[in-house]
Motif scaffolding. Structure first.
Motif, PDB file in Angstrom:
ATOM      1  N   LEU A  28       0.810  -1.090   0.050  1.00 36.74           N
ATOM      2  CA  LEU A  28       0.057  -0.129   0.105  1.00 36.74           C
ATOM      3  C   LEU A  28       0.991   1.390  -0.006  1.00 36.74           C
ATOM      4  CD1 LEU A  28      -2.626   1.555   0.336  1.00 36.74           C
ATOM      5  CD2 LEU A  28      -2.312   1.044   2.916  1.00 36.74           C
ATOM      6  N   LEU A  29       1.926   1.434   0.697  1.00 37.89           N
ATOM      7  CA  LEU A  29       2.677   2.557   1.016  1.00 37.89           C
ATOM      8  C   LEU A  29       3.617   2.606  -0.308  1.00 37.89           C
ATOM      9  CD1 LEU A  29       3.790   2.244   4.753  1.00 37.89           C
ATOM     10  CD2 LEU A  29       1.912   3.537   3.716  1.00 37.89           C
ATOM     11  N   ASP A  30       4.021   1.356  -0.836  1.00 32.73           N
ATOM     12  CA  ASP A  30       4.860   1.652  -2.371  1.00 32.73           C
ATOM     13  C   ASP A  30       4.049   2.315  -3.229  1.00 32.73           C
ATOM     14  OD1 ASP A  30       7.375   0.231  -1.934  1.00 32.73           O
ATOM     15  OD2 ASP A  30       6.437  -1.772  -1.908  1.00 32.73           O
ATOM     16  N   LYS A  31       2.719   2.120  -3.305  1.00 31.64           N
ATOM     17  CA  LYS A  31       1.960   2.582  -4.227  1.00 31.64           C
ATOM     18  C   LYS A  31       1.671   4.043  -3.925  1.00 31.64           C
ATOM     19  CE  LYS A  31      -2.840   2.357  -6.376  1.00 31.64           C
ATOM     20  NZ  LYS A  31      -3.917   1.370  -6.300  1.00 31.64           N
ATOM     21  N   SER A  32       1.420   4.314  -2.562  1.00 31.07           N
ATOM     22  CA  SER A  32       1.219   5.657  -1.996  1.00 31.07           C
ATOM     23  C   SER A  32       2.251   6.511  -2.307  1.00 31.07           C
ATOM     24  CB  SER A  32       0.652   5.661  -0.614  1.00 31.07           C
ATOM     25  OG  SER A  32       0.264   6.963   0.062  1.00 31.07           O
ATOM     26  N   VAL A  33       3.341   6.141  -2.067  1.00 33.63           N
ATOM     27  CA  VAL A  33       4.456   7.043  -2.121  1.00 33.63           C
ATOM     28  C   VAL A  33       4.923   7.686  -3.508  1.00 33.63           C
ATOM     29  CG1 VAL A  33       6.433   5.712  -2.599  1.00 33.63           C
ATOM     30  CG2 VAL A  33       7.046   7.428  -1.020  1.00 33.63           C
ATOM     31  N   ALA A  58      14.939   0.509   2.129  1.00 32.26           N
ATOM     32  CA  ALA A  58      14.929   1.617   3.133  1.00 32.26           C
ATOM     33  C   ALA A  58      15.575   2.853   2.608  1.00 32.26           C
ATOM     34  CB  ALA A  58      15.369   1.360   4.555  1.00 32.26           C
ATOM     35  N   THR A  59      16.967   2.570   2.173  1.00 35.37           N
ATOM     36  CA  THR A  59      17.903   3.408   1.736  1.00 35.37           C
ATOM     37  C   THR A  59      17.232   4.167   0.313  1.00 35.37           C
ATOM     38  OG1 THR A  59      19.810   2.394   2.638  1.00 35.37           O
ATOM     39  CG2 THR A  59      20.142   4.123   0.899  1.00 35.37           C
ATOM     40  N   THR A  60      16.900   3.166  -0.367  1.00 36.69           N
ATOM     41  CA  THR A  60      16.456   3.925  -1.641  1.00 36.69           C
ATOM     42  C   THR A  60      15.190   4.719  -1.820  1.00 36.69           C
ATOM     43  OG1 THR A  60      17.331   1.572  -2.881  1.00 36.69           O
ATOM     44  CG2 THR A  60      15.512   3.023  -3.974  1.00 36.69           C
ATOM     45  N   VAL A  61      14.269   4.285  -0.652  1.00 37.74           N
ATOM     46  CA  VAL A  61      13.235   5.071  -0.576  1.00 37.74           C
ATOM     47  C   VAL A  61      13.384   6.316  -0.172  1.00 37.74           C
ATOM     48  CG1 VAL A  61      11.088   5.416   0.849  1.00 37.74           C
ATOM     49  CG2 VAL A  61      11.393   3.114  -0.029  1.00 37.74           C
ATOM     50  N   LEU A  62      14.456   6.645   0.828  1.00 38.95           N
ATOM     51  CA  LEU A  62      14.683   8.031   1.378  1.00 38.95           C
ATOM     52  C   LEU A  62      15.480   8.789   0.176  1.00 38.95           C
ATOM     53  CD1 LEU A  62      15.634   6.935   5.212  1.00 38.95           C
ATOM     54  CD2 LEU A  62      13.374   7.849   4.071  1.00 38.95           C
TER      55      LEU A  62
END
Length: 220
Positions: A28-33, A58-62
């Motif tokens: 869900l959060l992957d889609k939401s971001v 985690a690093t890639t997201v930030l």
């Protein structure tokens, strides 16, 4: 469905986590971001990735968030902390230096950067952590860092009251208790040190120097 957006997504994701469905929450959060850009989503998604044993994600997201939002102080602070925890001290130091240029009184940044600099530049490191302790005198972690740093710089008398205060602030922290036990022993108080360390080890704690703590206790 009635109130779409980041707040609703975070609520649903947190509910899924509580129901032991972390993969659904992460999806869900992957889609939401991507569809609803929000720093809270990026931070929570990064935390979930860490919890699932995927520090690379985690690093890639930030990193992706910071590319689009380079002035987001909160996310950059989380990124610096993540780099430090994964052992990338060179990159972590760079990020903390950037943070301190913007907010010189950020106690966490001062503490963490000082900790990483203590071997290379002990004078600057001690100055930074001392300032952090003045800014947040009730932070057990920061007071512990300062006390342990003084101990490592052979200032046992300066270290002891700091570590006693850190332990008073958080008496259940095994790492702080271990540091205090070491300094008590160096202060000629082995009996107190052994009693304290024995009580810590009896609780089967998990901290970085656990094996060293067991070895020292057995030698006393």
């Amino acid at each position: 469905n009635s109130y779409p957006g980041a707040t609703a997504d975070l609520l649903v994701a947190q509910t899924q986590i509580a129901l032991q469905r972390p993969k659904e929450a992460e999806a869900l959060l992957d889609k939401s971001v991507n569809s609803t850009p929000d720093a809270r989503i990026a931070l929570r998604l990064s935390q979930l990735a860490i919890a699932s044993g995927n520090p690379r994600k985690a690093t890639t997201v930030l990193v992706n968030w910071l590319k689009k939002n380079p002035n987001d102080y909160g996310v950059r602070s989380a990124y610096a902390s993540l780099l430090m925890s994964t052992g990338d001290t060179k990159a972590a130091r760079r990020e903390y230096e950037t943070l301190l240029k913007r907010q010189p009184d950020d106690a966490i940044a001062l503490n963490n950067l000082g900790w990483m600099l203590q071997d290379e530049d002990p004078s600057r490191a001690l100055s930074m952590v001392s300032l952090a302790a003045k800014i947040q005198p009730r932070s057990s972690q920061i007071v512990d860092t300062l006390g342990w740093m003084k101990y490592q710089q052979k200032d046992v008398q300066g270290a002891l009251p700091l570590l006693q205060r850190a332990h008073d602030l958080d008496e259940n922290n095994a790492w702080i208790g271990y540091h205090l036990a070491r300094v008590l022993d160096s202060s000629g108080k082995r009996g107190e040190a052994k009693t304290l360390l024995g009580s810590i080890l009896a609780k089967d704690p998990k901290f970085g120097d656990l094996e060293e703590a067991k070895r020292i206790y057995a030698s006393w």
